[in-house]
Design a protein around this motif. Structure first.
Motif, PDB file in Angstrom:
ATOM      1  N   THR A 471       0.829  -1.208   0.000  1.00 16.04           N
ATOM      2  CA  THR A 471       0.000   0.000   0.000  1.00 16.04           C
ATOM      3  C   THR A 471       0.858   1.250   0.000  1.00 16.04           C
ATOM      4  O   THR A 471       0.578   2.221  -0.724  1.00 16.04           O
ATOM      5  CB  THR A 471      -0.922  -0.003   1.231  1.00 16.04           C
ATOM      6  OG1 THR A 471      -1.755  -1.158   1.194  1.00 16.04           O
ATOM      7  CG2 THR A 471      -1.798   1.235   1.255  1.00 16.04           C
ATOM      8  N   SER A 475       1.093   4.026  -3.040  1.00 14.96           N
ATOM      9  CA  SER A 475       0.660   5.391  -2.744  1.00 14.96           C
ATOM     10  C   SER A 475       1.769   6.420  -2.882  1.00 14.96           C
ATOM     11  O   SER A 475       1.513   7.617  -2.756  1.00 14.96           O
ATOM     12  CB  SER A 475       0.087   5.455  -1.314  1.00 14.96           C
ATOM     13  OG  SER A 475      -0.969   4.531  -1.145  1.00 14.96           O
ATOM     14  N   GLY A 502       0.205  10.858  -0.260  1.00 16.44           N
ATOM     15  CA  GLY A 502      -0.092   9.424  -0.261  1.00 16.44           C
ATOM     16  C   GLY A 502       0.649   8.679   0.832  1.00 16.44           C
ATOM     17  O   GLY A 502       0.061   7.881   1.577  1.00 16.44           O
ATOM     18  N   LEU A 505      -0.696   9.594   4.392  1.00 13.94           N
ATOM     19  CA  LEU A 505      -1.949   8.923   4.752  1.00 13.94           C
ATOM     20  C   LEU A 505      -1.710   7.469   5.166  1.00 13.94           C
ATOM     21  O   LEU A 505      -2.300   6.976   6.126  1.00 13.94           O
ATOM     22  CB  LEU A 505      -2.918   8.977   3.569  1.00 13.94           C
ATOM     23  CG  LEU A 505      -3.507  10.365   3.229  1.00 13.94           C
ATOM     24  CD1 LEU A 505      -4.341  10.276   1.955  1.00 13.94           C
ATOM     25  CD2 LEU A 505      -4.348  10.899   4.382  1.00 13.94           C
ATOM     26  N   VAL A 506      -0.823   6.782   4.433  1.00 14.90           N
ATOM     27  CA  VAL A 506      -0.529   5.386   4.781  1.00 14.90           C
ATOM     28  C   VAL A 506       0.182   5.310   6.128  1.00 14.90           C
ATOM     29  O   VAL A 506      -0.134   4.432   6.963  1.00 14.90           O
ATOM     30  CB  VAL A 506       0.312   4.724   3.684  1.00 14.90           C
ATOM     31  CG1 VAL A 506       0.699   3.305   4.094  1.00 14.90           C
ATOM     32  CG2 VAL A 506      -0.462   4.694   2.376  1.00 14.90           C
ATOM     33  N   THR A 534      -5.984   5.988  -0.453  1.00 13.34           N
ATOM     34  CA  THR A 534      -4.696   6.666  -0.536  1.00 13.34           C
ATOM     35  C   THR A 534      -4.131   6.712  -1.955  1.00 13.34           C
ATOM     36  O   THR A 534      -3.523   7.716  -2.354  1.00 13.34           O
ATOM     37  CB  THR A 534      -3.685   5.980   0.391  1.00 13.34           C
ATOM     38  OG1 THR A 534      -3.528   4.605   0.005  1.00 13.34           O
ATOM     39  CG2 THR A 534      -4.155   6.034   1.841  1.00 13.34           C
TER      40      THR A 534
END
Length: 597
Positions: A471, A475, A502, A505-506, A534
């Motif tokens: 992820t 992102s 990005g 947010l992760v 994301t």
């Protein structure tokens, strides 16, 4: 005791073979080119085996089977996503990335967008992603060692893997790691395919030990085939769909319990604290960790729950796009001599991964029948290592367990080696001066930092933690790579903004997940699998900010795009590694390199 000796012997053989191959190869590297990109002369088939070797991590070898055991059909997206991610990589990134002449992800960012600041930001994310990915490999190694050597602390396995990896990378860099990882792919394929074949033959021929009373298609929970006593090592929340009589010694629902207890579906779920002992009778229904399919028919069918559907699509997006942003995967394509070879390597990888992932799925299904007690403790990652002793009779069980343990250990070594090489390359060229001794110092740092974190952080489901690495890669680097290759209006400001938004947010989701794990597991699906939010946000941020900063478009964007997309035969490839670090002797030697198919 016999099983322990065989498994220890298997691990020792893998460690010795890995060290020997690394030592043999490490006698030839002497330049920065050797350590970073193996002179860019690795043939396609060997490179594909090496890519597959480092990509098939602990999440693939033991994590996928554990997730299939627990989640059933919903877990099948992991092997599918792990494989299909290379299709997107082959179609959109592999060849242009190699033609760019870059040798690391940060170098690509600077080459395409002409920003040293962006290069530094990319280097920071490469280091973070690499460390985040290494930690579960080391934790899985600790899990394996504790299974075969009862009483051994978890850090023993992590330390062993770290020492072997650092020794190989320190001595030979990318050249040594390429040979080692190619060997380890074929070793892992044999180590998982041969035991799976034997176990399936035993299951079909009813030659395995124990009796299976509940089929996988029946609307019933799994059952214990014999009296079973389990030690709960970490707190779990258990659900039951049928009344269960058991004996408990410890803390259940906050109360001290010692003796016979009766669990009913009406009072489910039950909170069981760590260091609690649970004893079940033969024929009793198996409680499952809250959130997992409680009955076999539900296990076999995809979940229709809203949160589960969101998590599934989010996982698919992370795996499909995250592969092209993983630094230890992309660094292997810099070793190909040209873009055509890079694309051919990716095609071979698809075939090699597709064959491998058939086997952990089968092992996960068999584990549902023969080791359902792992659903109680939540330690489903141990399914691959415990299944042979429950299904295979006599000495055959320990032998198969030893082969699987050796394969799992090879998975820890190969993936950790690729990650350490990628992180070391970035540290040595972006933080230090890029000399051979700088690479070796960076290797010690890249191996030591994850070891410390693996010891401090508590283990979680291996595939889930690896999924978060995908992820983060999807992102941050995926938007920059895709748009950098195919959109001429990308700017360094837009790329940096997308990576920060990005990635931020992760990372926020990671922090909240960690807090949730210590305070009751309250995190929703959005935080557990945030890619569906994301990744689009990161792409949108890159596009909008780039549109607003068109004055920052590099002046040489057309020349760079021509280099990435022109056929290899036109000779536009210019290796930045040679321009930055290469001597006249290195240039002459690289010019004489030959590529074999």
């Amino acid at each position: 005791m016999e099983a322990n000796i065989l498994a220890v012997a298997g691990i020792a053989l893998v460690a010795v073979a890995t060290f020997y191959l690394g030592y043999r190869t490490s006698r030839s590297p002497s330049t920065t080119q050797d350590f970073l990109v193996a002179r860019r002369t690795v043939r396609s088939r060997r490179n594909a085996a090496a890519v597959s070797g480092e990509y098939l991590s602990a999440a693939s070898f033991i994590g996928v089977a554990g997730l299939v055991l627990k989640d059933g059909a919903d877990a099948l997206w992991y092997p599918v996503g792990f494989t299909v991610g290379y299709l997107a990589l082959m179609l959109f990134v592999a060849a242009p990335l190699r033609r760019s002449g870059a040798y690391t992800l940060p170098d690509f960012c600077e080459a395409r967008l002409g920003s040293r600041a962006l290069r530094g930001l990319a280097a920071a994310f490469v280091v973070f992603i690499g460390i985040l990915y290494v930690v579960p490999q080391l934790q899985a190694a600790g899990l394996s060692i504790t299974k075969i050597v009862p009483g051994a602390p978890n850090w023993v396995g992590a330390l062993l893997v770290t020492v072997v990896v650092i020794a190989n990378v320190f001595g030979g860099g990318m050249r040594a790691v390429t040979v080692v990882q190619a060997f380890q792919y074929w070793l892992k394929l044999f180590a998982i395919a041969a035991p799976t074949f034997v176990l399936c033959v035993l299951f079909i021929g009813e030659g395995g030990r124990g009796s299976v009373t509940t089929g996988l298609t029946e609307p019933l929970p799994p059952t214990f085939a014999e009296n079973t006593t389990l030690d709960v090592r970490t707190p779990v929340l258990l659900e039951v769909t049928e009344p269960v009589h058991l004996a408990a010694n410890g803390v259940v629902d906050g109360d001290e319990v010692s003796g016979s207890v009766y669990w009913t579906p009406m009072s489910s779920p039950y909170e069981v604290d760590a260091d609690t002992q649970l004893s079940f009778f033969a024929g009793s229904s198996v409680p499952v960790v809250a959130g997992a399919p409680p009955t076999n028919d539900l296990w076999l069918a995809p979940s229709g729950d809203g949160e589960d559907v969101f998590a599934t699509y989010s996982l698919m997006l992370a795996l499909f796009l995250g592969t092209m942003g993983l630094p230890h995967v992309l660094v292997r394509f810099y070793t190909n001599p040209d873009g055509r070879a890079a694309r051919r390597t990716t095609l071979h990888v698809l075939l090699l991964l597709g064959v491998f992932y058939l086997f952990p799925i089968l092992l996960g299904a068999l584990s549902r029948l023969y080791v359902p007690e792992l659903l109680v403790t939540g330690r489903t990652d141990a399914a691959v290592l415990e299944l042979p002793s429950k299904l295979a009779p006599g000495i055959l069980g320990p032998i198969l367990a030893a082969v699987l343990t050796a394969g799992a250990f090879a998975a820890f070594l190969s993936t950790s080696s690729g990650l350490v090489v990628s992180v070391s390359g970035v540290l040595s060229t972006d933080v230090l001066r890029g000399r051979v001794r700088d690479f070796r110092f960076a290797t010690a740092v890249a191996g030591g930092a994850p070891l410390a974190l693996a010891i401090v952080l508590r283990p979680s489901d291996i595939s889930l933690s690896v999924g978060m690495s995908f992820t983060l890669a999807a992102s941050t680097f995926c938007p920059v790579l895709l748009l950098g290759v195919w959109w001429r209006k990308l700017t360094s400001v837009g790329a940096a903004a997308g990576m920060v938004v990005g990635g931020g947010l992760v990372l926020a989701a990671l922090v909240l997940n960690a807090v949730s794990g210590f305070t009751g597991n309250w995190a929703p699906a959005l935080l557990l699998q945030p890619a569906l939010v994301t990744v689009p946000v990161a792409f949108l941020t890159v596009i909008l900010v780039s549109r607003a900063t068109q004055s920052k478009v590099p002046a040489d964007v057309n020349q760079m795009r021509l280099r990435m997309h022109a056929p290899d035969g036109l000779g536009f490839i210019r290796d930045r590694a040679v321009a930055r670090f290469g001597s006249a002797e290195e240039r002459a030697r690289l010019a004489d390199g030959r590529h074999r198919k």
